[in-house]
Write a protein that holds these residues in place. Structure first.
Motif, PDB file in Angstrom:
ATOM      1  N   LEU A  11     -12.878   1.315 -84.630  1.00 27.35           N
ATOM      2  CA  LEU A  11     -12.304   2.090 -84.416  1.00 27.35           C
ATOM      3  C   LEU A  11     -11.058   0.613 -83.896  1.00 27.35           C
ATOM      4  N   LEU A  12      -9.682   0.650 -83.998  1.00 28.24           N
ATOM      5  CA  LEU A  12      -8.712  -0.042 -83.617  1.00 28.24           C
ATOM      6  C   LEU A  12      -7.839   0.316 -82.594  1.00 28.24           C
ATOM      7  N   TYR A  13      -7.633  -0.644 -81.107  1.00 28.08           N
ATOM      8  CA  TYR A  13      -6.511  -0.823 -80.452  1.00 28.08           C
ATOM      9  C   TYR A  13      -4.948  -1.501 -80.294  1.00 28.08           C
ATOM     10  N   ARG A  14      -4.409  -0.793 -80.336  1.00 30.47           N
ATOM     11  CA  ARG A  14      -3.174  -2.082 -80.112  1.00 30.47           C
ATOM     12  C   ARG A  14      -2.684  -1.269 -78.670  1.00 30.47           C
ATOM     13  N   ASP A  44       0.713  -5.910 -74.329  1.00 32.54           N
ATOM     14  CA  ASP A  44      -0.035  -7.061 -73.441  1.00 32.54           C
ATOM     15  C   ASP A  44      -1.495  -6.570 -72.418  1.00 32.54           C
ATOM     16  N   GLY A  45      -1.977  -6.515 -73.267  1.00 30.53           N
ATOM     17  CA  GLY A  45      -3.327  -6.917 -73.313  1.00 30.53           C
ATOM     18  C   GLY A  45      -4.007  -5.650 -71.848  1.00 30.53           C
ATOM     19  N   ARG A  46      -2.900  -5.190 -71.502  1.00 32.67           N
ATOM     20  CA  ARG A  46      -3.781  -3.910 -70.112  1.00 32.67           C
ATOM     21  C   ARG A  46      -3.338  -3.098 -69.938  1.00 32.67           C
ATOM     22  N   THR A  47      -1.931  -2.622 -70.855  1.00 29.46           N
ATOM     23  CA  THR A  47      -2.013  -1.382 -71.732  1.00 29.46           C
ATOM     24  C   THR A  47      -2.296  -0.718 -73.134  1.00 29.46           C
ATOM     25  N   TRP A  48      -2.953   0.642 -73.275  1.00 28.74           N
ATOM     26  CA  TRP A  48      -3.618   0.162 -74.771  1.00 28.74           C
ATOM     27  C   TRP A  48      -3.902   1.822 -75.577  1.00 28.74           C
ATOM     28  N   SER A  49      -2.545   1.982 -76.401  1.00 27.54           N
ATOM     29  CA  SER A  49      -2.484   2.981 -77.463  1.00 27.54           C
ATOM     30  C   SER A  49      -4.292   3.694 -77.319  1.00 27.54           C
ATOM     31  N   GLU A  50      -4.301   4.594 -77.496  1.00 29.18           N
ATOM     32  CA  GLU A  50      -5.955   6.279 -78.101  1.00 29.18           C
ATOM     33  C   GLU A  50      -6.301   5.043 -79.102  1.00 29.18           C
ATOM     34  N   PRO A  51      -7.594   4.769 -80.280  1.00 29.59           N
ATOM     35  CA  PRO A  51      -7.309   3.728 -80.700  1.00 29.59           C
ATOM     36  C   PRO A  51      -7.470   4.988 -81.637  1.00 29.59           C
ATOM     37  N   VAL A  52      -7.874   4.323 -83.771  1.00 28.09           N
ATOM     38  CA  VAL A  52      -7.744   5.042 -84.782  1.00 28.09           C
ATOM     39  C   VAL A  52      -9.106   5.041 -84.647  1.00 28.09           C
ATOM     40  N   GLU A  53      -9.643   5.623 -85.822  1.00 25.37           N
ATOM     41  CA  GLU A  53     -10.787   5.184 -86.655  1.00 25.37           C
ATOM     42  C   GLU A  53     -10.539   4.997 -88.211  1.00 25.37           C
ATOM     43  N   LEU A  54     -10.956   3.203 -88.649  1.00 27.49           N
ATOM     44  CA  LEU A  54     -10.886   3.142 -89.495  1.00 27.49           C
ATOM     45  C   LEU A  54     -12.263   3.481 -90.750  1.00 27.49           C
ATOM     46  N   LEU A  55     -13.462   3.148 -89.602  1.00 29.99           N
ATOM     47  CA  LEU A  55     -14.143   3.816 -90.497  1.00 29.99           C
ATOM     48  C   LEU A  55     -15.202   4.882 -89.654  1.00 29.99           C
ATOM     49  N   PRO A  56     -15.914   5.652 -90.620  1.00 25.95           N
ATOM     50  CA  PRO A  56     -16.705   6.698 -89.648  1.00 25.95           C
ATOM     51  C   PRO A  56     -17.888   5.648 -89.018  1.00 25.95           C
ATOM     52  N   GLY A  57     -18.354   6.863 -87.854  1.00 23.18           N
ATOM     53  CA  GLY A  57     -19.505   6.134 -87.908  1.00 23.18           C
ATOM     54  C   GLY A  57     -21.436   6.335 -88.383  1.00 23.18           C
ATOM     55  N   ASP A  97       1.806  -0.501 -91.008  1.00 21.02           N
ATOM     56  CA  ASP A  97       1.356  -0.646 -89.810  1.00 21.02           C
ATOM     57  C   ASP A  97      -0.239  -0.053 -89.656  1.00 21.02           C
ATOM     58  N   LEU A  98      -0.631  -1.392 -88.810  1.00 21.62           N
ATOM     59  CA  LEU A  98      -2.008  -1.274 -88.494  1.00 21.62           C
ATOM     60  C   LEU A  98      -2.537  -0.035 -87.708  1.00 21.62           C
ATOM     61  N   MET A  99      -2.048   0.719 -87.376  1.00 20.62           N
ATOM     62  CA  MET A  99      -2.634   1.823 -86.563  1.00 20.62           C
ATOM     63  C   MET A  99      -2.430   2.611 -87.857  1.00 20.62           C
ATOM     64  N   ASP A 100      -2.079   2.896 -88.902  1.00 22.91           N
ATOM     65  CA  ASP A 100      -2.087   3.498 -90.033  1.00 22.91           C
ATOM     66  C   ASP A 100      -3.205   3.871 -90.509  1.00 22.91           C
ATOM     67  N   PRO A 101      -4.689   4.525 -90.406  1.00 23.21           N
ATOM     68  CA  PRO A 101      -6.050   4.192 -90.957  1.00 23.21           C
ATOM     69  C   PRO A 101      -5.765   4.052 -92.787  1.00 23.21           C
ATOM     70  N   SER A 102      -4.701   4.785 -93.647  1.00 23.69           N
ATOM     71  CA  SER A 102      -4.847   4.494 -94.753  1.00 23.69           C
ATOM     72  C   SER A 102      -4.060   3.532 -95.301  1.00 23.69           C
ATOM     73  N   GLN A 103      -3.754   2.607 -94.391  1.00 27.22           N
ATOM     74  CA  GLN A 103      -3.597   0.789 -94.792  1.00 27.22           C
ATOM     75  C   GLN A 103      -4.583   0.097 -95.427  1.00 27.22           C
ATOM     76  N   TRP A 104      -5.547   0.404 -94.781  1.00 26.00           N
ATOM     77  CA  TRP A 104      -7.340  -0.415 -94.624  1.00 26.00           C
ATOM     78  C   TRP A 104      -7.743  -0.080 -96.291  1.00 26.00           C
ATOM     79  N   ARG A 105      -8.260  -0.786 -96.392  1.00 30.10           N
ATOM     80  CA  ARG A 105      -9.107  -0.909 -97.597  1.00 30.10           C
ATOM     81  C   ARG A 105     -10.647  -1.690 -97.117  1.00 30.10           C
TER      82      ARG A 105
END
Length: 452
Positions: free
Chosen positions: A190-193, A196-209, A257-265
């Motif tokens: 998962l990746l969170y964004r 400020d380190g206090r409030t976080w986005s919902e995570p995106v999934e980069l690899l299935p579990g 955009d790191l929160m776009d899973p399609s950008q990751w390899r």
């Protein structure tokens, strides 16, 4: 997996010390004052006090003693909230305690009852962030906490918690804080964004579990680096139940955009091969928890922890795998087995431009006990192929700590270079930890003028 639900009144940070206990609390109810009591485990009252502060330190306790800490909030003469009770054991810790969990404290179950996976980050504002997950074998292992310091690590406070989040690494990129983590052991990557380190986005999934039986992604708080226009970090796949892990790197363009899973390899995963030149002879479970690192000639490597416990030689070697940074989906290639004191537990590698040396903080083994983690040492290399222990950072054996080495650990350290200093975050087992592995504290250390 059950979520962690904060209580209306809660002790959110513990920091035992020499004959003392410090704690922070958080209340979601209106209150006039807090009533604090400290008991021994047989129920004897040791201390009671009233306070209007959410940060409290109590001194004059006996070292090496287990205590029960109780807290209630009172308003207009009546109790309006009672915090879950917390256990602690007093004693001297090196450095500064960021957070502490007693091994018999079940407040964060079912995630676990041991702080693990330290990650340390300096923000452009100067603020330090430190995170840890909550671990215990066969538990859900899905909860992490983030702490902040605005005074160079002298004091810390809880900033936020993340769930699901395990084996997480904090990193900063283009104005945002990210947490790269698993949903649980061998869960989804998962990746969170956060801004400020206090409030976080919902995570995106980069690899299935996966799971412990079938295997799945495995990682630790390993470095995230830039190379050839991409961000890179190590990732493994497998499980201890299946006998080991295959190794790879995952990456994304630096301007994506790191929160776009399609950008990751993710590279194809390369399994361990005992026929590699220089490999230890015997039944190795292979490699894991690698470090993405750029060599002096610009090549991209993954320097990995090497499990040689049942081999000959059984200690002092690590594995270098090479990546093709222009083909981010291609599997890694074997490069070399290198001499590396401290290969049997997780270590983080980084480059120091001022000295032109690569640095690693390692749990050094000095005797026949290959599980030893009571000495944390600084190792250096000019080229990633030749490593030498330069000095000890934390040395249990030479400092007269009051316990046997099987209950002491300074391990899995994350670190950053801060001018002339080295800032270190350690998964520390001391003063009544369950064992060296199942630590009870996260400790922060500033090594002044470390290059000397």
């Amino acid at each position: 997996m059950q979520p962690y639900l904060p209580s209306p009144l809660e002790i959110v940070r513990l920091a035992p010390g020499d004959q003392s206990i410090g704690f922070d609390c958080r209340a979601e109810v209106e209150w006039d004052h807090l009533r604090v009591t400290v008991h021994t485990l047989d129920g004897s009252l040791v201390r009671t006090l009233l306070t209007d502060q959410e940060r409290v330190t109590i001194s004059g306790l006996a070292n090496g003693t287990n205590y029960l800490l109780c807290l209630t909030a009172q308003r207009a003469g009546r109790v309006v909230a009672e915090a879950p009770r917390r256990l602690f054991c007093t004693g001297r810790f090196p450095g500064t305690v960021v957070n502490y969990i007693h091994p018999d404290d079940h407040i964060y179950m079912p995630s676990g009852r041991s702080p693990a996976s330290p990650s340390l980050l300096r923000l452009p504002s100067g603020r330090l962030l430190a995170s840890h997950d909550v671990f215990w074998g066969e538990c859900d292992q899905n909860l992490s906490f983030v702490f902040a310091s605005d005074d160079e690590g002298v004091t810390w406070r809880l900033l936020s918690h993340l769930q699901p989040c395990f084996w997480g690494k904090l990193f900063y990129h283009r104005g945002a804080v990210y947490m790269l983590a698993m949903s649980a052991e061998y869960g989804a990557l998962l990746l969170y964004r956060s801004d400020d380190g206090r409030t976080w986005s919902e995570p995106v999934e980069l690899l299935p579990g996966g799971d412990r039986l079938r295997g799945g992604p495995h990682k630790a708080p390993m470095p995230v680096i830039a190379c050839h226009g991409r961000l890179w970090t190590a990732i493994d796949h497998g499980s201890w139940t299946r006998g080991g892990h295959a190794n790879g790197l995952i990456s994304a363009p630096v301007d994506a955009d790191l929160m776009d899973p399609s950008q990751w390899r993710c590279t194809d995963f390369l399994p361990y091969d005992p026929s590699w030149p220089g490999a230890s002879r015997g039944q190795s479970t292979g490699c894991l928890e690698g470090n993405a690192v750029v060599a002096p000639d610009g090549r991209l490597f993954n320097l990995l922890r090497y499990q040689t416990n049942n081999c000959e030689p059984d200690y002092g070697r690590a594995v270098l795998l090479e990546a093709d940074p222009d083909r981010p989906s291609e599997p890694l290639r074997f490069a070399a087995v290198v001499d590396f004191p401290g290969n049997l537990s997780k270590f983080s590698v980084g480059y120091d431009p001022q000295s032109s040396l690569y640095l690693a903080l390692v749990s050094r083994v000095t005797g026949s006990n290959l599980r030893q983690r009571n000495i944390l040492s600084l190792s250096v290399s000019p080229d990633l192929f030749h490593w030498q222990i330069r000095r000890d950072i934390l040395n249990y054996e030479d400092n007269g700590w009051p316990e046997g080495s099987d209950k002491v650990g300074f391990q899995y350290a994350d670190w950053i270079i801060d001018g002339a200093d080295l800032l270190v975050l350690s998964r520390t087992a001391l003063n009544g930890a369950y064992n060296f592995h199942n630590a009870n504290a996260l400790t922060f250390h500033c090594i002044r003028n470390f290059r000397r």
